[in-house]
Design a protein around this motif. Sequence first.
Motif, PDB file in Angstrom:
ATOM      1  N   HIS A 443       0.890  -1.132   0.004  1.00 25.38           N
ATOM      2  CA  HIS A 443      -0.179  -0.120   0.168  1.00 25.38           C
ATOM      3  C   HIS A 443       0.751   1.426   0.027  1.00 25.38           C
ATOM      4  N   ALA A 444       0.679   2.269  -0.962  1.00 23.42           N
ATOM      5  CA  ALA A 444       1.378   3.479  -0.843  1.00 23.42           C
ATOM      6  C   ALA A 444       0.183   4.434  -0.704  1.00 23.42           C
ATOM      7  N   VAL A 445       0.789   5.704  -0.027  1.00 23.61           N
ATOM      8  CA  VAL A 445      -0.161   6.691   0.133  1.00 23.61           C
ATOM      9  C   VAL A 445       0.964   7.976   0.301  1.00 23.61           C
ATOM     10  N   SER A 446       0.311   9.242  -0.548  1.00 21.69           N
ATOM     11  CA  SER A 446       1.063  10.227  -0.604  1.00 21.69           C
ATOM     12  C   SER A 446       0.226  11.469   0.020  1.00 21.69           C
ATOM     13  N   VAL A 447       1.083  12.128   0.849  1.00 21.95           N
ATOM     14  CA  VAL A 447       0.582  13.260   1.459  1.00 21.95           C
ATOM     15  C   VAL A 447       1.722  14.549   1.261  1.00 21.95           C
ATOM     16  N   GLY A 448       1.098  15.454   0.332  1.00 22.93           N
ATOM     17  CA  GLY A 448       2.010  16.376  -0.103  1.00 22.93           C
ATOM     18  C   GLY A 448       3.299  15.805  -0.847  1.00 22.93           C
ATOM     19  N   PRO A 449       4.683  16.480  -0.329  1.00 20.12           N
ATOM     20  CA  PRO A 449       5.750  15.795  -0.782  1.00 20.12           C
ATOM     21  C   PRO A 449       6.052  14.453  -0.058  1.00 20.12           C
ATOM     22  N   TRP A 450       5.360  14.076   0.901  1.00 19.00           N
ATOM     23  CA  TRP A 450       5.697  12.759   1.545  1.00 19.00           C
ATOM     24  C   TRP A 450       4.863  11.604   0.980  1.00 19.00           C
ATOM     25  N   THR A 451       5.666  10.561   0.606  1.00 16.80           N
ATOM     26  CA  THR A 451       5.209   9.187   0.265  1.00 16.80           C
ATOM     27  C   THR A 451       5.548   8.078   1.349  1.00 16.80           C
ATOM     28  N   SER A 452       4.699   7.298   1.511  1.00 16.53           N
ATOM     29  CA  SER A 452       4.960   6.076   2.418  1.00 16.53           C
ATOM     30  C   SER A 452       4.494   4.831   1.505  1.00 16.53           C
ATOM     31  N   VAL A 453       5.399   3.706   1.572  1.00 13.10           N
ATOM     32  CA  VAL A 453       5.025   2.552   1.135  1.00 13.10           C
ATOM     33  C   VAL A 453       5.214   1.449   2.332  1.00 13.10           C
ATOM     34  N   LEU A 454       4.257   0.528   2.327  1.00 11.18           N
ATOM     35  CA  LEU A 454       4.159  -0.630   3.318  1.00 11.18           C
ATOM     36  C   LEU A 454       3.952  -1.712   2.528  1.00 11.18           C
ATOM     37  N   GLY A 455       4.671  -2.673   2.800  1.00 11.99           N
ATOM     38  CA  GLY A 455       4.654  -3.973   2.023  1.00 11.99           C
ATOM     39  C   GLY A 455       4.820  -5.106   2.914  1.00 11.99           C
ATOM     40  N   LEU A 456       4.132  -6.069   2.752  1.00 16.25           N
ATOM     41  CA  LEU A 456       4.150  -7.527   3.355  1.00 16.25           C
ATOM     42  C   LEU A 456       4.197  -8.593   2.634  1.00 16.25           C
ATOM     43  N   ARG A 457       5.091  -9.556   2.643  1.00 10.62           N
ATOM     44  CA  ARG A 457       5.127 -10.752   1.637  1.00 10.62           C
ATOM     45  C   ARG A 457       5.383 -12.011   2.814  1.00 10.62           C
ATOM     46  N   TRP A 458       4.481 -13.019   2.094  1.00 11.80           N
ATOM     47  CA  TRP A 458       4.343 -14.201   2.680  1.00 11.80           C
ATOM     48  C   TRP A 458       4.900 -15.300   2.097  1.00 11.80           C
ATOM     49  N   THR A 459       6.050 -16.069   2.295  1.00  9.58           N
ATOM     50  CA  THR A 459       6.855 -17.051   1.468  1.00  9.58           C
ATOM     51  C   THR A 459       6.709 -18.169   2.199  1.00  9.58           C
ATOM     52  N   ASP A 460       6.529 -19.381   1.348  1.00 10.22           N
ATOM     53  CA  ASP A 460       6.667 -20.781   1.847  1.00 10.22           C
ATOM     54  C   ASP A 460       7.499 -21.419   0.901  1.00 10.22           C
ATOM     55  N   ILE A 461       8.530 -22.062   1.148  1.00 11.03           N
ATOM     56  CA  ILE A 461       9.533 -22.801   0.793  1.00 11.03           C
ATOM     57  C   ILE A 461       9.270 -24.249   0.852  1.00 11.03           C
ATOM     58  N   ALA A 462       9.242 -25.035  -0.165  1.00 15.46           N
ATOM     59  CA  ALA A 462       9.173 -26.442  -0.095  1.00 15.46           C
ATOM     60  C   ALA A 462      10.683 -27.051  -0.599  1.00 15.46           C
ATOM     61  N   ALA A 463      11.236 -27.545   0.396  1.00 14.78           N
ATOM     62  CA  ALA A 463      12.859 -27.856  -0.031  1.00 14.78           C
ATOM     63  C   ALA A 463      12.914 -29.453  -0.203  1.00 14.78           C
TER      64      ALA A 463
END
Length: 722
Positions: A443-463
Amino acid sequence: MKHFRKPAARRPRQGLLALACLSALSAQAPSAMGATSQADAAAASTQRVLVQADRLPGSLLTPRANGLEPGNSTVSLLEYGAQQLHEPGKASLAAVLATAPSVGENFAAVGYYENFTVRGFTLDMGSAFRVNGMAVPGEWQFPLEGTAALQVLAGAAGSRGGLVGAGGSLNQITPRGQQPLRARIEADARGGALLVAEAGQAGSAGAWRATASQARLRPGIAGADGQRSFVGLAFDVTHHEGLRLYVDVALQRRAQPVVPGFQLLGGTTPPDLQRVHEVNLNAQPWSRPFTNQSRLSMLRVEGDGPGGMKWEAALSSAQARIDDNLATPFGCNEPPFEFFCANGDYVLYDYRALERRASTHARVSAVQPFRAASLEHELQVGVERIERRLRQGGYFNVTSYDAAGLALSGNVYRPGEALPQPLAPGVDRPPLDSAQQAVWLGHAVSVGPWTSVLGLRWTDIAAPAGLPGERRLLPRWALSWQPGPAFTAFASLAQGLEFGAEAPATAVNAGEVLAPRVTKQVEVGGKGRVGTAFSYSLTAFRAQRPWEFIEPLGSSWAGKGAWVQRGQQRHTGLEAGFQWAPGPATQLDGRYTFIDATGRGSGLAARDGQQLQNIPRSALHLRLDQRLQSLPSLRYSAALTARSSKAATADGAVRVGGHAVIDLGLTWQVSSSGTPVSLDIGVRNAADRRYWRDAGQAYSADLLFPGAARSWAVSLQVGGFE
């Protein structure tokens, strides 16, 4: 046990467990150099630091909406355009990346597939190498003549999470249908030659592009001559409703003997560079070339949805069939067994394996802009799956012994001495398959000259059975401030994941795979421009992960202890870059990197706080491009690349000196009967300096690789200029 058992080429678990992913959460601000079109970006003639985030075809940047870009934050991205990739005398990734201060070599042997470090962290062969943003086996070794642009994304934030690792990733972008016809022929002083033919056409409904090349490889080292052939096809289709289809197919065959590295004499002294800088210890009468036959097919579809949505779906399949052959020099018949003997003697092994390494990558992602609470937002979602497969047959790694129990041996200062061939039956190793599935949300949001990006990633590895898998949630957050078009500041926090390394053959627990490691990174920086002539960037970073090392004393055959994971490895650094165009015919580029890479908490006083192996603290690159005012068709370039000294052993007891290399170039461009013609001359290492370009640890050994001697090459191109 006094002999060395070479691990399988590039370690199977390395490619199987460290599978990569792309997070769609990173974003970049508009370039400090100004907006750049897609065509200009793909054919840029200079390297750029922190380039703009506009979507490049096949780049690592994910689709975005026309409104708010996902967080005007920046990532550390260095891009090489086609002109610098195709300069005469630059026949490999190593030759190009030698000019990137943040990049170092880590077993980039002549004739073999190459590997590198970024910010001091070794890239993973199974995940960090990309073509058009999709993961391919690092063993594919995609050629430069099939590449329109090369991107180096540094750090966990730059690689956008997942299992790429703490260093980052390399991405090669294939050319599209921009030039109707072009031919290039290159020859060098050593008898090497390259012939490239390209054809393509672009129209309102789409485009096609075909590239074919044939290379005669002559590195100037005895017994290392080879050849390479390549064919690449690209098709683009644009539907009238905004649907865009991209198809890529590539085939390559390469056969060339490998030039192995050297080891310290007696564990304390590098070999005499003047005597060994063009010596090939693999040049035995029974040695066979390393052969790599690779194929790649890739499909990518992009489209527009309601409310400004943009989506992308991509599928790729890449495979490398490898006949791995190498007369491997390692160790001595006398202590210390894991180094060459003090007089230059070494034990010689014959290593062979028939391999198939394959990667399949599928990805779907979408970006939806919307407005809420009087603010501009952007939501991004995605899912992907990466499968990695390894088949290894006919494997053996043996030497011969005499009646006294001494192994087959040679001497670095008598490289022409023929030795008998060791013989042994090959064995087929069990197949190794693994898969990664990931879901991400941003999710990205912009407030005037400021911009914030927050991200989440769920990873599942089968070895594969017996090797550790992993499930983990990886967060990332970035904040940027852009008070005007001439300046952007940013900060980011990111977590990544990479699997523990396999214990080397010299350890008590040889072959054991350690637990996965979480990497953490903090990065802050800024970029801007002064007027239209000067632009700059400055980035500071700190990345850390659990420290892995071998205990110096123990009961292994080499007198070593266990391979352990203890303490923290921390890389703190500074990257700076600038571009200055004082006049319309002159441009000066500069980049500098400082890296303090140390480990803490090992319990070994001699190692804690020492600069880690093969990582110079400082590296610098300067390049001047000048077009003559009195003769506008003539342009020359001069480049200086310098690196400080670095440790050649894990404890830092032995170091190799720093070096400075000068490269020169001359280009003459004219138009004959309306057809552009370009003649280029390049001189590499003009001062003929002798230096060790790589002093890293690979395949259970501390290895030294000398830099290439002075060489020159000339190329003639007929057709459109880059």
